[in-house]
Scaffold this motif. Structure first.
Motif, PDB file in Angstrom:
ATOM      1  N   ARG A 188      66.707  61.998  -1.040  1.00 43.47           N
ATOM      2  CA  ARG A 188      65.400  61.892  -1.706  1.00 43.47           C
ATOM      3  C   ARG A 188      65.557  61.483  -3.172  1.00 43.47           C
ATOM      4  O   ARG A 188      64.749  60.712  -3.694  1.00 43.47           O
ATOM      5  CB  ARG A 188      64.639  63.211  -1.580  1.00 43.47           C
ATOM      6  CG  ARG A 188      64.123  63.464  -0.167  1.00 43.47           C
ATOM      7  CD  ARG A 188      63.087  64.574  -0.136  1.00 43.47           C
ATOM      8  NE  ARG A 188      63.696  65.876  -0.319  1.00 43.47           N
ATOM      9  CZ  ARG A 188      64.116  66.647   0.672  1.00 43.47           C
ATOM     10  NH1 ARG A 188      64.014  66.233   1.927  1.00 43.47           N
ATOM     11  NH2 ARG A 188      64.637  67.831   0.437  1.00 43.47           N
ATOM     12  N   LEU A 191      66.160  57.817  -3.070  1.00 43.12           N
ATOM     13  CA  LEU A 191      64.912  57.094  -2.804  1.00 43.12           C
ATOM     14  C   LEU A 191      64.072  56.968  -4.068  1.00 43.12           C
ATOM     15  O   LEU A 191      63.503  55.907  -4.340  1.00 43.12           O
ATOM     16  CB  LEU A 191      64.112  57.808  -1.709  1.00 43.12           C
ATOM     17  CG  LEU A 191      64.624  57.685  -0.278  1.00 43.12           C
ATOM     18  CD1 LEU A 191      63.851  58.623   0.647  1.00 43.12           C
ATOM     19  CD2 LEU A 191      64.517  56.251   0.217  1.00 43.12           C
ATOM     20  N   HIS A 197      60.452  54.254  -0.116  1.00 43.38           N
ATOM     21  CA  HIS A 197      59.911  55.279   0.769  1.00 43.38           C
ATOM     22  C   HIS A 197      60.786  55.390   2.012  1.00 43.38           C
ATOM     23  O   HIS A 197      61.415  54.413   2.439  1.00 43.38           O
ATOM     24  CB  HIS A 197      58.472  54.941   1.164  1.00 43.38           C
ATOM     25  CG  HIS A 197      57.523  54.925   0.010  1.00 43.38           C
ATOM     26  ND1 HIS A 197      57.048  56.071  -0.581  1.00 43.38           N
ATOM     27  CD2 HIS A 197      56.977  53.889  -0.672  1.00 43.38           C
ATOM     28  CE1 HIS A 197      56.241  55.753  -1.579  1.00 43.38           C
ATOM     29  NE2 HIS A 197      56.180  54.430  -1.653  1.00 43.38           N
ATOM     30  N   SER A 198      60.787  56.562   2.616  1.00 46.18           N
ATOM     31  CA  SER A 198      61.639  56.803   3.778  1.00 46.18           C
ATOM     32  C   SER A 198      61.255  55.935   4.970  1.00 46.18           C
ATOM     33  O   SER A 198      62.107  55.597   5.793  1.00 46.18           O
ATOM     34  CB  SER A 198      61.579  58.287   4.165  1.00 46.18           C
ATOM     35  OG  SER A 198      60.251  58.681   4.472  1.00 46.18           O
ATOM     36  N   THR A 201      63.291  52.629   4.828  1.00 43.09           N
ATOM     37  CA  THR A 201      64.637  52.714   4.253  1.00 43.09           C
ATOM     38  C   THR A 201      65.594  53.201   5.332  1.00 43.09           C
ATOM     39  O   THR A 201      65.239  54.064   6.144  1.00 43.09           O
ATOM     40  CB  THR A 201      64.668  53.680   3.057  1.00 43.09           C
ATOM     41  OG1 THR A 201      63.724  53.250   2.082  1.00 43.09           O
ATOM     42  CG2 THR A 201      66.051  53.729   2.431  1.00 43.09           C
ATOM     43  N   ALA A 218      66.130  63.362   5.929  1.00 41.68           N
ATOM     44  CA  ALA A 218      65.264  62.792   4.896  1.00 41.68           C
ATOM     45  C   ALA A 218      64.248  61.820   5.484  1.00 41.68           C
ATOM     46  O   ALA A 218      63.482  61.194   4.754  1.00 41.68           O
ATOM     47  CB  ALA A 218      66.108  62.078   3.841  1.00 41.68           C
ATOM     48  N   LEU A 220      64.897  59.026   7.380  1.00 42.41           N
ATOM     49  CA  LEU A 220      65.324  57.630   7.377  1.00 42.41           C
ATOM     50  C   LEU A 220      65.818  57.210   8.750  1.00 42.41           C
ATOM     51  O   LEU A 220      66.263  58.026   9.550  1.00 42.41           O
ATOM     52  CB  LEU A 220      66.459  57.418   6.363  1.00 42.41           C
ATOM     53  CG  LEU A 220      66.320  57.989   4.957  1.00 42.41           C
ATOM     54  CD1 LEU A 220      67.554  57.637   4.142  1.00 42.41           C
ATOM     55  CD2 LEU A 220      65.076  57.474   4.275  1.00 42.41           C
TER      56      LEU A 220
END
Length: 262
Positions: A188, A191, A197-198, A201, A218, A220
């Motif tokens: 995070r 990021l 943003h997750s 990503t 997280a 992803l």
């Protein structure tokens, strides 16, 4: 499909292996750079500053900007700054960690610090470890940059942050808070540093227990590559799976815009 993917990538085992570039890694980084695709190279190693790591990667032929390198030391400094701005710490570690803490305004001291912060060094001092134990006993909060128990060297394994943290924990009864992978806090913070943003990503790593786990927790998408410590069968040993398993990051060259084809 997301309009544009952002990339988080582990360093060792993904881009380089024992100071040598992994085939295809240079081409992949060059492709991301040429196409303006945001990326960060992540490492749990807290010894070096991003500037040091950029120079080390450059010597292997990999051109990664200093701003595209995110270490557990930077994540730890960002975390402490959010918890206790302008605080103080007794640090066991190298320039990567001390520089990161100085840059967020922390004072490094061995007198009544707010935190004991343990990072990686190749020269762990028994005197410094003893001091850390006594400060934790006196009430300093215990933070460690990452839980890795060993690190590689040409002669074999070396004790790393996790091993020394276990020693201090055993002596004090105080468990450290680990900031680096697999803590999703590391993801995070990366990021936020990337402004991403997750949802769009992905995390590329060579370890199920740190890289893939941290990415999953997280939110992803994840890719496991087999150029580090993992083999074809490794993913089957865990109760979670990566989104994709690839032989090498070279398999993504030419496909960075669409890493998850139908």
């Amino acid at each position: 499909m997301a309009e544009q993917w952002n990339y988080l990538m582990d360093m060792d085992g993904v881009l380089v292996h024992e100071e040598h570039p992994i085939p295809g890694s240079g081409e992949f980084v060059a492709e991301l750079t040429a196409n303006g695709i945001p990326f960060l190279v992540l490492t749990n190693n807290s010894i070096y500053t991003p500037r040091d790591l950029r120079a080390r990667l450059s010597r292997t032929g990999l051109e990664v900007p200093e701003s595209a390198i995110w270490t557990s030391a930077l994540a730890t400094a960002r975390f402490l700054d959010s918890q206790r701005p302008g605080g103080s710490a007794f640090v066991i570690g190298e320039a990567g960690l001390t520089t990161a803490l100085h840059e967020v305004g922390y004072v490094l001291t061995d007198r009544d610090p707010d935190y004991v912060v343990l990072g990686e060094t190749r020269t762990y001092s028994f005197t410094a470890i003893t001091k850390a134990i006594r400060l934790v006993e006196e009430g300093a909060k215990f933070i460690a940059t990452n839980p890795d128990a060993t690190g590689p060297s040409r002669e074999g394994s070396l004790p790393a942050t996790g091993s020394i943290a276990a020693l201090i924990e055993r002596a004090t009864g105080r468990e450290p808070y680990y900031v680096g992978k697999p803590n999703p806090l590391m993801m995070r913070s990366a990021l936020r540093a990337l402004g991403a943003h997750s949802e769009n990503t992905l995390m590329i790593g060579d370890r199920m227990d740190t890289d893939v786990r941290a990415g999953l927790e997280a939110g992803l998408r994840t890719i496991l590559v087999l150029t580090g410590i993992s083999a074809d069968s490794t993913a089957e040993l865990y109760p979670y799976r990566p989104t994709r398993v690839l032989k090498s990051i070279a398999d993504l060259v030419g496909n960075s815009g669409d890493p998850f084809p139908a």
